[in-house]
Design a protein around this motif. Structure first.
Motif, PDB file in Angstrom:
ATOM      1  N   TRP A 270       1.364  -1.487   0.100  1.00 50.78           N
ATOM      2  CA  TRP A 270      -0.037   0.086  -0.420  1.00 50.78           C
ATOM      3  C   TRP A 270       0.764   1.177   0.452  1.00 50.78           C
ATOM      4  CZ3 TRP A 270      -5.151  -0.673  -0.421  1.00 50.78           C
ATOM      5  CH2 TRP A 270      -6.219   0.076   0.341  1.00 50.78           C
ATOM      6  N   ARG A 271       1.531   1.167   0.978  1.00 51.92           N
ATOM      7  CA  ARG A 271       2.596   2.639   0.876  1.00 51.92           C
ATOM      8  C   ARG A 271       3.975   1.836  -0.193  1.00 51.92           C
ATOM      9  NH1 ARG A 271       0.790   6.486   3.999  1.00 51.92           N
ATOM     10  NH2 ARG A 271      -0.548   5.597   5.943  1.00 51.92           N
ATOM     11  N   GLU A 272       4.728   0.935  -0.097  1.00 55.06           N
ATOM     12  CA  GLU A 272       6.002   0.090  -0.981  1.00 55.06           C
ATOM     13  C   GLU A 272       5.356   1.007  -2.569  1.00 55.06           C
ATOM     14  OE1 GLU A 272       8.334  -0.020   1.017  1.00 55.06           O
ATOM     15  OE2 GLU A 272       7.696  -0.688   3.011  1.00 55.06           O
ATOM     16  N   ILE A 273       4.798   0.599  -2.980  1.00 60.17           N
ATOM     17  CA  ILE A 273       4.680   0.836  -4.296  1.00 60.17           C
ATOM     18  C   ILE A 273       4.025   1.997  -4.256  1.00 60.17           C
ATOM     19  CG2 ILE A 273       3.330  -0.058  -5.960  1.00 60.17           C
ATOM     20  CD1 ILE A 273       5.922  -1.843  -5.075  1.00 60.17           C
ATOM     21  N   GLN A 274       5.024   2.696  -5.311  1.00 63.84           N
ATOM     22  CA  GLN A 274       4.825   4.095  -5.796  1.00 63.84           C
ATOM     23  C   GLN A 274       4.898   4.465  -7.053  1.00 63.84           C
ATOM     24  OE1 GLN A 274       3.321   6.071  -2.708  1.00 63.84           O
ATOM     25  NE2 GLN A 274       3.714   4.756  -1.582  1.00 63.84           N
ATOM     26  N   SER A 275       5.277   4.136  -7.638  1.00 63.39           N
ATOM     27  CA  SER A 275       5.385   4.447  -9.183  1.00 63.39           C
ATOM     28  C   SER A 275       4.721   3.079 -10.077  1.00 63.39           C
ATOM     29  CB  SER A 275       6.915   3.839  -9.830  1.00 63.39           C
ATOM     30  OG  SER A 275       7.143   2.322  -9.486  1.00 63.39           O
ATOM     31  N   LYS A 276       4.000   3.547 -10.722  1.00 65.21           N
ATOM     32  CA  LYS A 276       3.200   2.892 -11.857  1.00 65.21           C
ATOM     33  C   LYS A 276       2.607   2.190 -11.174  1.00 65.21           C
ATOM     34  CE  LYS A 276       6.110   2.195 -15.965  1.00 65.21           C
ATOM     35  NZ  LYS A 276       7.537   2.999 -14.726  1.00 65.21           N
ATOM     36  N   VAL A 277       1.388   2.523  -9.889  1.00 62.63           N
ATOM     37  CA  VAL A 277       0.797   2.114  -9.542  1.00 62.63           C
ATOM     38  C   VAL A 277      -0.198   0.515  -9.856  1.00 62.63           C
ATOM     39  CG1 VAL A 277      -1.306   2.207  -7.377  1.00 62.63           C
ATOM     40  CG2 VAL A 277       1.044   3.388  -7.010  1.00 62.63           C
TER      41      VAL A 277
ATOM     42  N   MET B 133       3.962 -11.449 -14.093  1.00 58.73           N
ATOM     43  CA  MET B 133       5.047 -11.883 -13.450  1.00 58.73           C
ATOM     44  C   MET B 133       6.518 -11.536 -13.942  1.00 58.73           C
ATOM     45  SD  MET B 133       5.971 -13.395 -10.004  1.00 58.73           S
ATOM     46  CE  MET B 133       5.043 -14.270  -9.366  1.00 58.73           C
ATOM     47  N   TYR B 134       6.884 -11.673 -14.782  1.00 54.14           N
ATOM     48  CA  TYR B 134       8.055 -11.195 -15.668  1.00 54.14           C
ATOM     49  C   TYR B 134       8.223  -9.812 -15.353  1.00 54.14           C
ATOM     50  CZ  TYR B 134      11.414  -8.583 -19.479  1.00 54.14           C
ATOM     51  OH  TYR B 134      12.163  -8.808 -19.716  1.00 54.14           O
ATOM     52  N   PHE B 135       6.954  -8.493 -15.088  1.00 53.53           N
ATOM     53  CA  PHE B 135       6.868  -7.670 -15.208  1.00 53.53           C
ATOM     54  C   PHE B 135       7.007  -7.254 -13.970  1.00 53.53           C
ATOM     55  CE2 PHE B 135       4.232  -7.092 -19.050  1.00 53.53           C
ATOM     56  CZ  PHE B 135       5.419  -6.454 -20.328  1.00 53.53           C
ATOM     57  N   LEU B 136       6.196  -7.802 -12.851  1.00 56.02           N
ATOM     58  CA  LEU B 136       6.386  -7.844 -11.555  1.00 56.02           C
ATOM     59  C   LEU B 136       7.732  -7.884 -11.043  1.00 56.02           C
ATOM     60  CD1 LEU B 136       3.467  -9.329 -10.029  1.00 56.02           C
ATOM     61  CD2 LEU B 136       3.530  -7.288  -9.973  1.00 56.02           C
ATOM     62  N   ILE B 137       8.727  -8.450 -11.567  1.00 54.76           N
ATOM     63  CA  ILE B 137      10.170  -8.263 -11.235  1.00 54.76           C
ATOM     64  C   ILE B 137      10.555  -7.683 -11.821  1.00 54.76           C
ATOM     65  CG2 ILE B 137      12.487  -9.680 -11.647  1.00 54.76           C
ATOM     66  CD1 ILE B 137      10.356 -12.419 -11.726  1.00 54.76           C
ATOM     67  N   GLY B 138      10.849  -7.380 -13.566  1.00 52.91           N
ATOM     68  CA  GLY B 138      11.553  -6.127 -14.165  1.00 52.91           C
ATOM     69  C   GLY B 138      11.029  -5.020 -13.659  1.00 52.91           C
ATOM     70  N   ILE B 139      10.082  -4.347 -13.048  1.00 54.11           N
ATOM     71  CA  ILE B 139       9.610  -3.919 -12.667  1.00 54.11           C
ATOM     72  C   ILE B 139      10.054  -2.789 -11.053  1.00 54.11           C
ATOM     73  CG2 ILE B 139       8.329  -1.452 -12.951  1.00 54.11           C
ATOM     74  CD1 ILE B 139       6.374  -3.074 -15.275  1.00 54.11           C
ATOM     75  N   TRP B 140       9.215  -3.962 -10.087  1.00 52.62           N
ATOM     76  CA  TRP B 140       9.336  -3.793  -9.132  1.00 52.62           C
ATOM     77  C   TRP B 140      10.128  -4.754  -8.020  1.00 52.62           C
ATOM     78  CZ3 TRP B 140       4.627  -4.212 -12.430  1.00 52.62           C
ATOM     79  CH2 TRP B 140       4.200  -2.746 -12.128  1.00 52.62           C
ATOM     80  N   GLY B 141      10.943  -4.782  -8.627  1.00 57.05           N
ATOM     81  CA  GLY B 141      11.860  -5.988  -8.108  1.00 57.05           C
ATOM     82  C   GLY B 141      12.992  -5.628  -7.779  1.00 57.05           C
ATOM     83  N   GLY B 142      14.033  -6.075  -6.974  1.00 56.18           N
ATOM     84  CA  GLY B 142      15.386  -5.526  -6.357  1.00 56.18           C
ATOM     85  C   GLY B 142      16.082  -4.678  -7.046  1.00 56.18           C
TER      86      GLY B 142
END
Length: 199
Positions: A102-109, A146-155
């Motif tokens: 909720w507060r961690e993701i701030q880009s491309k919500v 899942m690929y996008f989740l890793i590629g955009i918001w991963g480590g």
């Protein structure tokens, strides 16, 4: 029909979350949370109202609709005790994911919640499907977002991880497709069709 709605609500919720981001930046979070609460509640309803399998069937509930009959492909879903537990766990973790982000993701919500809900929709389909072609379809539906989740918001090494994930899953998906095609063409000349996971 309730099994179909579990998948439809997640997919429609994902699309709505993506679109709603143009109206309000916080709205996708609420759409995702509402969608997951709905499917979690429906799964709890199934848990409480279908404690034993249907008469003459190993399944608690089943849905079967012909899709491509000339190839033996049907939109066949079924729920047993194990898949019910897995769905409850999946939706519970999905709710936690939305709340924690909720507060961690701030880009491309909006795009984040679209991908999250479509991953969960793919997982739901994988747990419920009784047709090999449909299983493969839902497997792919799960992998792409899942690929996008890793590629955009991963480590820190998210691009490396996303490419590695893509290559491994691409190889695995090709081998799975070849295996399914092999079963279709060599199992009694394809007379059994694509289905048969429950046989």
């Amino acid at each position: 029909m309730i099994l179909v709605w579990l998948i439809v609500i997640l997919m429609a919720g994902g699309v709505l979350a993506w679109i709603s981001g143009k109206v309000n930046r916080a709205l996708p979070r609420w759409v995702a949370l509402g969608s997951l609460m709905a499917v979690f509640g429906m799964t709890l309803y199934l848990w409480l109202n279908h404690p034993t399998p249907m008469l003459g069937s190993p399944w608690l509930i089943q849905f079967d609709q012909p899709w491509i009959p000339q190839w033996g492909i049907s939109f066949s879903l079924a729920l047993d005790g194990l898949s019910l537990i897995l769905l409850l766990l999946t939706f519970f973790l999905g709710l936690l994911s939305v709340l924690i982000s909720w507060r961690e993701i701030q880009s491309k919500v909006a795009f984040f919640h679209f991908n999250l809900l479509w991953v969960l929709a793919g997982i739901t389909g994988v747990f419920l499907t009784m047709d090999l072609f449909l299983f493969y379809f839902f497997w792919e539906v799960m992998l792409i977002p899942m690929y996008f989740l890793i590629g955009i918001w991963g480590g820190p090494r998210r691009l490396y991880a996303a490419i590695k994930f893509f290559l491994y899953t691409l190889l695995g998906s090709v081998l799975m497709l070849l295996g399914i095609l092999g079963l279709f063409f060599f199992n009694a000349g394809g007379l059994l069709g694509w289905g048969g996971l429950g046989n």
